[in-house]
Enzyme design. Sequence first.
Site, PDB file in Angstrom:
ATOM      1  N   ALA A 132      -9.289   5.676   3.927  1.00  0.00           N
ATOM      2  CA  ALA A 132      -9.162   6.871   4.771  1.00  0.00           C
ATOM      3  C   ALA A 132     -10.466   7.658   4.847  1.00  0.00           C
ATOM      4  CB  ALA A 132      -8.042   7.794   4.303  1.00  0.00           C
ATOM      5  N   THR A 179      -8.593   3.870  11.901  1.00  0.00           N
ATOM      6  CA  THR A 179      -8.973   4.705  13.040  1.00  0.00           C
ATOM      7  C   THR A 179     -10.415   4.486  13.474  1.00  0.00           C
ATOM      8  OG1 THR A 179      -7.398   6.377  12.275  1.00  0.00           O
ATOM      9  CG2 THR A 179      -9.008   7.072  13.911  1.00  0.00           C
ATOM     10  N   LYS A 239       0.879  -1.163   0.000  1.00  0.00           N
ATOM     11  CA  LYS A 239       0.000   0.000   0.000  1.00  0.00           C
ATOM     12  C   LYS A 239       0.919   1.216   0.000  1.00  0.00           C
ATOM     13  CE  LYS A 239      -3.041   2.831   2.691  1.00  0.00           C
ATOM     14  NZ  LYS A 239      -3.438   3.209   4.066  1.00  0.00           N
TER      15      LYS A 239
END
Length: 256
Positions: free
Chosen positions: A186, A209, A99
């Site tokens: 993201a 996250t 990635k």
Amino acid sequence: MDDKLVIRGIEFKSRLWVGTGKYRNFEETARAVEASGADVVTVAVRRTNIFNRDSENLLDYIDPGKYKILPNTAGCYTVEDALRYSRLAREAGVSDLVKLEVIGDEKTLFPDTPGLLKATEILAKEGFIVLPYTNDDPVMARRLVDAGAAAVMPLAAPIGSGLGIRNPYNIKIILEQATTPVIVDAGVGTASDAAVAMELGCDAVLLNTAIAGADDPVAMAAAMKHAVMAGRLAYRAGRIPRKLYATASSPIEGML
């Protein structure tokens, strides 16, 4: 689900990919990854000790025999750094997959797209299976594929922001012109964001996250698993068209 995600001949059982940063400890990481149902786990080569087997190590908790370890170049602000850490991971036997991140701005963590394009071209020529993290620009997505990217990974919103998909129209354009898989990477904040990405037609979602930062990461990981599955099924089923006025659910013809 009977449709499989395949990238360069590699078959993936889950369309949810997860990261390993920001957890309280390795035990919590392992439990959340298990609950997510993911088979791809991305690891920051620059920030994570995955090479020293003499000390406590993430790979003591995340079995490379069970999960596909996806090295990433998080924290790399130059092409040279991104190349170095990609090669380091491959030389250590981690994976040919990478990635690829080349960050252009410390505050927003938006990608340095010219640098990303250059690094993609170099690594693709070296035989890497390159999955570049990019912005939601359809032109750049096309150029990355032309440079040899095996998939494109446009952001939904800034890394760690939890804002969800801010520009679904650009994502739809990227999907319309795509000749490789498109993986949203993201900005996902909760399960509904992941479902929206999949309902648009994205091939997978990568997030970290949203799970690691939740009050209960294990529960959120399970929620994300079901959201990705539901979103994919809804996309394949085909939604009804949007209409301005009501349409009766039951037919009225022939009723007295």
